[in-house]
Every structure is written in structure tokens, then in C-alpha cells.
Write a protein that holds these residues in place. Structure first.
Motif, PDB file in Angstrom:
ATOM      1  N   MET A 162       0.808  -1.223   0.000  1.00 11.16           N
ATOM      2  CA  MET A 162       0.000   0.000   0.000  1.00 11.16           C
ATOM      3  C   MET A 162       0.841   1.273   0.000  1.00 11.16           C
ATOM      4  O   MET A 162       0.325   2.369  -0.185  1.00 11.16           O
ATOM      5  CB  MET A 162      -0.965   0.009   1.190  1.00 11.16           C
ATOM      6  CG  MET A 162      -2.171  -0.881   1.010  1.00 11.16           C
ATOM      7  SD  MET A 162      -3.138  -0.456  -0.464  1.00 11.16           S
ATOM      8  CE  MET A 162      -3.058  -1.992  -1.366  1.00 11.16           C
ATOM      9  N   LEU A 220      -9.600  15.499   5.838  1.00 10.63           N
ATOM     10  CA  LEU A 220      -9.223  14.417   4.934  1.00 10.63           C
ATOM     11  C   LEU A 220      -7.813  14.647   4.398  1.00 10.63           C
ATOM     12  O   LEU A 220      -6.965  13.743   4.399  1.00 10.63           O
ATOM     13  CB  LEU A 220     -10.235  14.379   3.785  1.00 10.63           C
ATOM     14  CG  LEU A 220     -10.254  13.166   2.873  1.00 10.63           C
ATOM     15  CD1 LEU A 220     -10.416  11.899   3.662  1.00 10.63           C
ATOM     16  CD2 LEU A 220     -11.402  13.291   1.874  1.00 10.63           C
ATOM     17  N   ASP A 223      -5.457  16.583   5.718  1.00 13.91           N
ATOM     18  CA  ASP A 223      -4.513  16.457   6.843  1.00 13.91           C
ATOM     19  C   ASP A 223      -4.193  14.996   7.131  1.00 13.91           C
ATOM     20  O   ASP A 223      -3.039  14.637   7.359  1.00 13.91           O
ATOM     21  CB  ASP A 223      -5.127  17.056   8.129  1.00 13.91           C
ATOM     22  CG  ASP A 223      -4.982  18.563   8.159  1.00 13.91           C
ATOM     23  OD1 ASP A 223      -4.391  19.108   7.213  1.00 13.91           O
ATOM     24  OD2 ASP A 223      -5.470  19.177   9.124  1.00 13.91           O
ATOM     25  N   PHE A 224      -5.237  14.186   7.137  1.00 14.46           N
ATOM     26  CA  PHE A 224      -5.047  12.775   7.473  1.00 14.46           C
ATOM     27  C   PHE A 224      -4.158  12.082   6.452  1.00 14.46           C
ATOM     28  O   PHE A 224      -3.160  11.443   6.818  1.00 14.46           O
ATOM     29  CB  PHE A 224      -6.409  12.071   7.561  1.00 14.46           C
ATOM     30  CG  PHE A 224      -6.292  10.614   7.929  1.00 14.46           C
ATOM     31  CD1 PHE A 224      -6.088  10.237   9.239  1.00 14.46           C
ATOM     32  CD2 PHE A 224      -6.362   9.630   6.958  1.00 14.46           C
ATOM     33  CE1 PHE A 224      -5.963   8.902   9.589  1.00 14.46           C
ATOM     34  CE2 PHE A 224      -6.243   8.293   7.294  1.00 14.46           C
ATOM     35  CZ  PHE A 224      -6.033   7.939   8.610  1.00 14.46           C
ATOM     36  N   VAL A 225      -4.507  12.237   5.176  1.00  9.37           N
ATOM     37  CA  VAL A 225      -3.734  11.549   4.137  1.00  9.37           C
ATOM     38  C   VAL A 225      -2.296  12.057   4.136  1.00  9.37           C
ATOM     39  O   VAL A 225      -1.350  11.292   3.964  1.00  9.37           O
ATOM     40  CB  VAL A 225      -4.391  11.720   2.756  1.00  9.37           C
ATOM     41  CG1 VAL A 225      -3.591  11.005   1.686  1.00  9.37           C
ATOM     42  CG2 VAL A 225      -5.808  11.170   2.777  1.00  9.37           C
ATOM     43  N   GLU A 226      -2.124  13.351   4.386  1.00  4.05           N
ATOM     44  CA  GLU A 226      -0.773  13.911   4.391  1.00  4.05           C
ATOM     45  C   GLU A 226       0.101  13.281   5.480  1.00  4.05           C
ATOM     46  O   GLU A 226       1.277  13.033   5.277  1.00  4.05           O
ATOM     47  CB  GLU A 226      -0.841  15.427   4.605  1.00  4.05           C
ATOM     48  CG  GLU A 226       0.500  16.101   4.418  1.00  4.05           C
ATOM     49  CD  GLU A 226       0.448  17.587   4.720  1.00  4.05           C
ATOM     50  OE1 GLU A 226      -0.371  17.998   5.566  1.00  4.05           O
ATOM     51  OE2 GLU A 226       1.214  18.331   4.106  1.00  4.05           O
ATOM     52  N   ARG A 227      -0.507  13.006   6.628  1.00  8.42           N
ATOM     53  CA  ARG A 227       0.272  12.418   7.715  1.00  8.42           C
ATOM     54  C   ARG A 227       0.539  10.939   7.509  1.00  8.42           C
ATOM     55  O   ARG A 227       1.540  10.412   7.989  1.00  8.42           O
ATOM     56  CB  ARG A 227      -0.458  12.613   9.051  1.00  8.42           C
ATOM     57  CG  ARG A 227      -0.333  14.017   9.565  1.00  8.42           C
ATOM     58  CD  ARG A 227      -1.012  14.143  10.919  1.00  8.42           C
ATOM     59  NE  ARG A 227      -0.576  15.340  11.601  1.00  8.42           N
ATOM     60  CZ  ARG A 227      -1.032  16.561  11.309  1.00  8.42           C
ATOM     61  NH1 ARG A 227      -1.926  16.716  10.345  1.00  8.42           N
ATOM     62  NH2 ARG A 227      -0.608  17.606  11.969  1.00  8.42           N
ATOM     63  N   VAL A 228      -0.393  10.272   6.833  1.00  5.00           N
ATOM     64  CA  VAL A 228      -0.307   8.809   6.734  1.00  5.00           C
ATOM     65  C   VAL A 228       0.478   8.370   5.500  1.00  5.00           C
ATOM     66  O   VAL A 228       1.149   7.344   5.524  1.00  5.00           O
ATOM     67  CB  VAL A 228      -1.736   8.222   6.728  1.00  5.00           C
ATOM     68  CG1 VAL A 228      -1.734   6.778   6.310  1.00  5.00           C
ATOM     69  CG2 VAL A 228      -2.347   8.361   8.111  1.00  5.00           C
ATOM     70  N   HIS A 229       0.381   9.152   4.421  1.00  4.47           N
ATOM     71  CA  HIS A 229       0.979   8.694   3.162  1.00  4.47           C
ATOM     72  C   HIS A 229       2.233   9.485   2.826  1.00  4.47           C
ATOM     73  O   HIS A 229       2.179  10.679   2.575  1.00  4.47           O
ATOM     74  CB  HIS A 229      -0.030   8.830   2.020  1.00  4.47           C
ATOM     75  CG  HIS A 229       0.169   7.778   0.984  1.00  4.47           C
ATOM     76  ND1 HIS A 229       1.372   7.607   0.345  1.00  4.47           N
ATOM     77  CD2 HIS A 229      -0.651   6.828   0.493  1.00  4.47           C
ATOM     78  CE1 HIS A 229       1.258   6.601  -0.494  1.00  4.47           C
ATOM     79  NE2 HIS A 229       0.057   6.100  -0.418  1.00  4.47           N
ATOM     80  N   PRO A 230       3.394   8.815   2.790  1.00  2.00           N
ATOM     81  CA  PRO A 230       4.629   9.539   2.508  1.00  2.00           C
ATOM     82  C   PRO A 230       4.706  10.089   1.084  1.00  2.00           C
ATOM     83  O   PRO A 230       5.515  10.967   0.814  1.00  2.00           O
ATOM     84  CB  PRO A 230       5.722   8.487   2.745  1.00  2.00           C
ATOM     85  CG  PRO A 230       5.036   7.176   2.725  1.00  2.00           C
ATOM     86  CD  PRO A 230       3.607   7.396   3.098  1.00  2.00           C
ATOM     87  N   ARG A 231       3.873   9.606   0.181  1.00  5.60           N
ATOM     88  CA  ARG A 231       3.970  10.065  -1.204  1.00  5.60           C
ATOM     89  C   ARG A 231       2.848  11.024  -1.587  1.00  5.60           C
ATOM     90  O   ARG A 231       2.579  11.229  -2.769  1.00  5.60           O
ATOM     91  CB  ARG A 231       3.923   8.865  -2.153  1.00  5.60           C
ATOM     92  CG  ARG A 231       5.145   7.996  -2.043  1.00  5.60           C
ATOM     93  CD  ARG A 231       4.872   6.688  -2.741  1.00  5.60           C
ATOM     94  NE  ARG A 231       6.009   5.813  -2.651  1.00  5.60           N
ATOM     95  CZ  ARG A 231       7.004   5.823  -3.539  1.00  5.60           C
ATOM     96  NH1 ARG A 231       6.960   6.655  -4.554  1.00  5.60           N
ATOM     97  NH2 ARG A 231       8.007   5.010  -3.399  1.00  5.60           N
ATOM     98  N   PHE A 232       2.190  11.573  -0.610  1.00  7.71           N
ATOM     99  CA  PHE A 232       1.080  12.476  -0.891  1.00  7.71           C
ATOM    100  C   PHE A 232       1.581  13.916  -0.976  1.00  7.71           C
ATOM    101  O   PHE A 232       2.369  14.360  -0.147  1.00  7.71           O
ATOM    102  CB  PHE A 232       0.034  12.349   0.214  1.00  7.71           C
ATOM    103  CG  PHE A 232      -1.129  13.305   0.076  1.00  7.71           C
ATOM    104  CD1 PHE A 232      -2.143  13.050  -0.831  1.00  7.71           C
ATOM    105  CD2 PHE A 232      -1.205  14.446   0.858  1.00  7.71           C
ATOM    106  CE1 PHE A 232      -3.220  13.914  -0.945  1.00  7.71           C
ATOM    107  CE2 PHE A 232      -2.280  15.310   0.749  1.00  7.71           C
ATOM    108  CZ  PHE A 232      -3.286  15.047  -0.159  1.00  7.71           C
ATOM    109  N   ILE A 267      -1.252  11.393  -4.970  1.00  9.93           N
ATOM    110  CA  ILE A 267      -0.369  10.374  -4.411  1.00  9.93           C
ATOM    111  C   ILE A 267       0.480   9.804  -5.542  1.00  9.93           C
ATOM    112  O   ILE A 267      -0.041   9.382  -6.565  1.00  9.93           O
ATOM    113  CB  ILE A 267      -1.180   9.256  -3.722  1.00  9.93           C
ATOM    114  CG1 ILE A 267      -1.901   9.812  -2.500  1.00  9.93           C
ATOM    115  CG2 ILE A 267      -0.266   8.106  -3.319  1.00  9.93           C
ATOM    116  CD1 ILE A 267      -2.843   8.838  -1.837  1.00  9.93           C
TER     117      ILE A 267
END
Lengths: 332, 285
Positions: free
Chosen positions: B75, B96, B98-107, B146
Motif C-alpha cells: 500500500m 481528509l 490532513d489525514f492523508v498527508e500524515r499517513v501517506h509519505p507520497r502524498f 499520491i
């Protein structure tokens, strides 16, 4: 468009376990802000409003039936005559009052956490948003653990903040009322020792209760992860029915009055796992029953009890099952 | 060229139904592959297997990983829209992001916001207040921000009107796709993605019935309008499919030389939709 098309290098730390877990906790808070925080703020606000109202009503009655007599002299004489023994009694009363004041917030906390645990892993499957969460690199273990931490630590601490605000608000109101009548409330109400003791005690119970409640919370999360419909039935009814079944079997096999082991260690433990240690009715004893239920003695008993640590083991297994189900079951 | 997906003997059954029946295929990197099939053909099951969302039999490697057991690692490099409108309804746009930015290194937040700037979606909006089309736009803005090696899209434009669908595929091709990325897409609107695909796979009853690069299709398939008097002669060449158009027969041939067909009339390359219908009908018989 070219400028935006170049993907800027990821912020350092994004996607690390710490950043991810923090984001998951925030996510839970955003989704359940209403229950975790707003409900507590409202409870505190409404209770303070009721106090204002009762003070006003009391004042109105006093003016109507007693007349606007200056009572400060009487009150000052009365309060200043308090000796050390009376002062100690007053402090004790204040402490009992502070514990009692927080009970509505504690009950709100109980129901919020109960419904949160039963709903959280079920709702994301029901509205299929689980497929969105699963499209991101947060693991199932991190996600379920964030939900556990929210239920067992975040929610009680937020409730505590609201209770502390209620305490402060209450004393301010009483102080203002006294001051309004010419009595200096500070010697009586300025009791930092009591506050730190009550708040410290409440805070100390949070991690201890979390340990004790782990199997119960984990069971609720497992039911939420397991149920294809009506997670409430699985979470609540199943243990109760199992208890009835257990009682019947035991009665039939031993031909004597059944023991209460299952009810005590399974059913009651599940039911008393949301919330905090204050909500253990079987520990309500003495002058200050709530403080007794959350007292140092209870903390030590809980920490050293075999049943606590066996429960932690059971909780880890149940939690593992909930994580496994979220990870591997495909029911969409 | 790197292999992104490799499936060998991939099977999956639901009770007596075989959703996937010994499917084998390879997807190299830098391709845009269309997986096309009727409802219930096994498209979604195949995608779920690739994304590690469902167990399967057979051999499957995605980016060299086993999607079932190494899903977490996978993933990091794979992104997907599994179905439309699955964004959580309670969440706000800024939460949303903020969340993806913290969780996904390629975002990339900048990229996501640039994409959202072209829409009417406001930062304070909750997903539940959005129209169906806006939810899709929101989801696409996140996914396109992403930088994934494999992007899987299951009916990504369902619920969007034609203007937005066109804009989406244009953006996907011009702003997102490059030769290090691979896109696997399913859709019912075959005509709309025809020109962006590099490869196509038709799936029917759990089997791959066509797996070809788009640029090889004109060599293989040809359609010719045949007058009634030549119908029998043309039929002798074994058309894949025949339909009548204004009293003539439009016949679709697989692997018959264009010079031989030219005797009957003007030869043209069939569209993907016609080809799809022809192959599905042929296999049903």
C-alpha cells in the motif's frame, strides 16, 4: 500545471508509525468529536447553568420571604467561628461534593465509550468507508489500536478535563455568591490541595482502569468487527445469554445453587469496562463512595490482582482477533 | 521493462460460482490497462485480489509482493479507488487532506489543493454535504496527489457527467500518468477510455477472453460492410460477429487479412465497444 505536477518531496515523518498513529487518533476524535468532547462540554455547561438557576431561585425566595436583610455579618460571624475540626469537616464535605459533581460526566462517558466501541468497526464496514481507509498505508493493527486508545485513554481524559472545568466553575459560582453577600470565600474555597488530590486521583485511575477494562473493551471491538448486522446483540446479548446458559448447566450438573463466577468475571466485567473506576457500584462504600471506588487501595488491588493480568492476556487475544477480522475478512 | 502485476492460474470461487477461473496475465510498467467485462464477470474480484482485499488461489505478484500477506508494504506504492462514494461521510475536506498527508509519505498537499481549486469543493465542506459528482472529484484529487507506482480504478467516473468524465481522463493522462506509473482501470463507458488505454483485457465468466495491446488490435480485427448478395461468401471467412446496418451486414473478423476483406467493401477498424460486444456474444454461444 507543470508546477503542480511535480510532486513535492514528502514531509519528513509522514507515514512513519508515530505520525500514522497520531493521525489515526485525530481521525477518531474528528469522527466522534460530538461524543468524546461536545457531550462532555454540554454536560458541564448544563450543570453550571442549573447551579446558576438554583442560586438565582434561592436568592429570589430569600428576597421575597426574608427581605433584603444584610446577612454578611451573620455569615462572617458564622464562618469565622469555624475551628480546625469544623474546617476539616468542611474540606471533607467539599471533597465529597467534587467527586459527586463529576458523576453525570462519568455516566455520559460510559455510554459514549460503550456505543463507540460497539459501532466503530461495524460502521466503517456498513458505509464501506473501510475501503477508503484500507487504500492508505495505515495498517489494521494501527487502526484498531487507535480505536482502543481512544476508548480507554482519550475519552476518559477528555471527560476529566470537563469534570475539572465543572469543579472550577462550581467553586467560582459559590465564591461569587458568597462575595456578593460580603463574605470572603477565599479561605474556604481556595483549597489547591483538595483539587490536586481529586484530579490526581481521577487521572491515576485512567491507566489502571484501562488495564482492567482491556478484555471488556477488546470484546466490544471484536463484536463490532465480527457482526454482519446488529453488533449490539453480539456485544451485549451474547455474554448475557452465555451467562444464563452457564448458570443452567452448572445448576443441572452440580445440583446446587450456581456460582456467580461467570457473571462476575465475564458479564459484569464487560459491562463495567467503558468509562472509569468510579462506575463500580460494588465498590461504593463509606462517606465518599465514588472516591472509595477510585481510591489508592483500589488501584493497588487492581494492579496486583491476578484477574487483571489474566484479563490483559485475554484482551490481547480478543484484540488480535478483531485485527485479524478487519485485515482478512472480505464481506463487501 | 518491469513487471507490475503477474498472475498465474488465479482463481476464486464464491460457493459454486467461479468468479475467477485460472486467470493468467502480465501487466508491465508504464501501461494503462483497461479491464473490461460485463457485470459479474469477475472484474472487481480480480482487482480485490490484486489489492490484497480478498484471498485467492493461484499465484499473484504485485510489484514483486504477495498482495495477501504483504499488503501493508504494497500500500506504500499502490493506490486505489475500489468503488465510488466510499469516502467517510462525516469527514471535512481539510481533515481528509490532513489525514492523508500524515499517513501517506507520497502524498502532495500542493498537488491535491491545485486539483481541488478547479472544483467547487470548499475546505470546510463535509463529504455528506457534497453531490455525488463532488465526492468523486474529491476522491480523485486525493488519489492523483499520491505518487503511486500502481493506480487501480474501479469504475472511477460513475456518477460523473460527461464533462467531468472527459476532464478526469484528460487530467489522468496529462497530469498524472508517466512511464513509471501503471494504471489499471475498469469501466462501463468503454468509448470514453478507448483512446487513453495502451492495453485492454476483456473478462467474461471469470476468464480473460482478450488480452492485447491497443496498437495490435487493428492488425487483428477488421470490420467490413457486406452487401446482401455477397453475404454467404463473406460468412465463409468466419466472421466473429455479424450485425445488420441499413440492410447490409457489418461483419467483424479476427485475423483475416484486410486485402481479402477489401473485396466486399470498405474495411475499417472496429471500435472497442463493437469489439467488446462481438467477443462477448461469440463466447456466449
Amino acid at each position: 500545471m507543470n508546477a503542480v505536477a511535480t510532486v513535492s518531496p514528502a514531509r519528513s515523518g509522514a507515514g512513519s508509525p508515530v505520525a500514522t498513529f497520531g493521525a489515526l487518533l485525530r481521525r477518531e476524535f474528528w469522527e466522534h468529536r460530538g461524543g468524546l468532547w461536545s457531550a462532555q462540554v454540554w454536560t458541564t455547561g448544563i450543570l453550571l447553568a442549573l447551579m446558576v438557576l438554583s442560586l438565582l431561585i434561592g436568592e429570589a425566595f430569600r428576597l421575597k420571604f426574608v427581605g433584603n436583610v444584610d446577612i454578611s455579618g451573620v455569615a462572617v460571624i458564622g464562618l469565622e467561628q469555624l475551628g480546625p475540626a469544623e474546617m476539616a469537616e468542611f474540606r471533607k464535605g467539599l471533597e465529597i461534593g467534587l467527586w459527586g459533581l463529576g458523576m453525570i460526566n462519568q455516566i455520559v462517558l460510559y455510554f459514549v465509550v460503550l456505543f463507540y466501541c460497539i459501532g466503530t468497526l461495524y460502521d466503517e464496514r456498513k458505509d464501506r468507508s473501510i475501503l477508503f481507509w484500507k487504500s492508505l498505508p495505515a495498517t489494521d493493527t494501527q487502526t484498531v489500536l487507535a480505536k482502543l486508545v481512544t476508548a480507554a485513554l482519550v475519552a476518559p481524559v477528555l471527560a476529566l478535563v470537563a469534570i475539572a472545568a465543572l469543579h472550577v466553575g462550581f467553586l467560582l459560582l459559590v465564591g461569587l455568591y458568597a462575595a456578593f453577600h460580603g463574605v470572603n470565600p477565599l479561605p474556604f474555597l481556595w483549597q489547591p490541595g483538595i483539587f490536586t488530590r481529586v484530579w490526581g486521583q481521577m487521572l491515576a485511575t485512567v491507566p489502571v482502569h484501562a488495564l482492567w477494562a482491556l478484555p471488556g473493551i477488546a470484546w466490544l471491538l471484536l463484536a463490532s468487527s465480527w457482526a454482519k448486522r446488529a453488533p449490539f446483540v453480539w456485544a451485549i446479548l451474547l455474554p448475557v445469554l452465555a451467562g444464563v446458559f452457564y448458570t443452567m448447566i452448572e445448576t443441572a450438573l452440580r445440583l446446587r445453587l450456581p456460582g456467580t463466577w461467570f457473571w462476575e468475571h465475564v458479564v459484569a466485567r464487560i459491562f463495567s469496562s467503558p468509562g472509569s473506576m468510579v462506575l463500580r457500584p460494588w465498590q461504593w462504600r463509606g462517606d465518599n463512595p465514588f472516591a472509595h471506588a477510585a481510591g489508592q487501595e483500589q488501584l493497588m488491588t487492581t494492579l496486583t490482582a491476578t484477574s487483571t493480568w489474566v484479563g490483559v492476556g485475554v484482551g490481547v487475544v480478543l484484540l488480535g482477533a478483531a485485527i485479524w477480522l478487519r485485515r482478512y475478512r472480505d464481506d463487501s | 521493462m518491469n513487471t507490475i502485476i503477474q498472475a498465474r492460474g488465479l482463481s476464486k470461487s464464491f460457493g459454486a460460482t467461479r468468479a475467477l477461473d485460472q486467470v493468467s496475465f502480465t501487466v508491465p510498467s508504464g501501461r494503462i490497462v483497461g479491464l473490461i467485462g460485463p457485470n459479474g464477470a469477475g472484474k472487481t474480484t480480480a482487482l480485490k485480489a490484486i489489492l490484497g482485499l480478498t484471498p485467492y488461489q493461484g499465484e499473484l505478484k504485485v510489484l514483486g509482493l504477495d498482495p495477501h500477506t504483504q499488503r501493508q508494504q504494497l500500500m506504500q506504492d499502490v493506490c486505489f479507488i475500489a468503488d465510488t462514494a466510499i469516502l467517510p461521510r462525516w469527514i471535512r475536506v481539510r481533515e481528509l487532506i490532513d489525514f492523508v498527508e500524515r499517513v501517506h509519505p507520497r502524498f502532495s498537499r500542493a498537488r491535491c489543493e491545485a486539483l481541488l481549486a478547479k472544483t467547487k469543493i470548499a475546505r470546510d465542506m463535509k463529504v455528506k454535504a457534497m453531490s455525488k459528482g463532488m465526492v468523486v472529484q474529491m476522491h480523485l484529487a486525493i488519489v492523483m496527489a499520491i505518487d503511486a507506482r500502481l493506480l487501480v480504478l474501479d469504475e472511477p467516473t460513475l456518477g460523473l457527467d460527461i464533462l467531468h468524465r472527459k476532464a478526469f481522463y484528460e487530467a489522468l493522462l496529462n497530469d498524472y500518468f508517466d512511464h513509471d506509473k501503471t494504471i489499471l482501470v475498469t469501466t462501463h463507458q468503454v468509448e470514453e477510455i478507448e483512446h487513453i488505454l495502451s492495453d485492454v483485457m476483456f473478462i467474461q465468466d471469470g476468464r480473460i477472453v482478450l488480452d492485447a495491446a491497443m496498437d495490435t488490435l487493428p492488425e487483428r480485427f477488421a470490420e467490413v460492410l457486406v452487401n446482401p448478395d455477397q453475404r454467404d461468401q463473406a460468412r465463409a471467412l468466419g466472421p466473429l460477429h455479424e450485425r445488420s446496418v441499413f440492410g447490409k451486414s457489418a461483419m467483424l473478423f479476427d485475423g483475416v487479412g484486410r486485402d481479402r476483406l477489401a473485396a466486399f467493401g470498405e474495411v475499417r477498424s472496429p471500435g472497442l465497444a463493437d469489439l467488446f460486444v462481438a467477443i462477448m456474444k461469440e463466447k456466449q454461444q
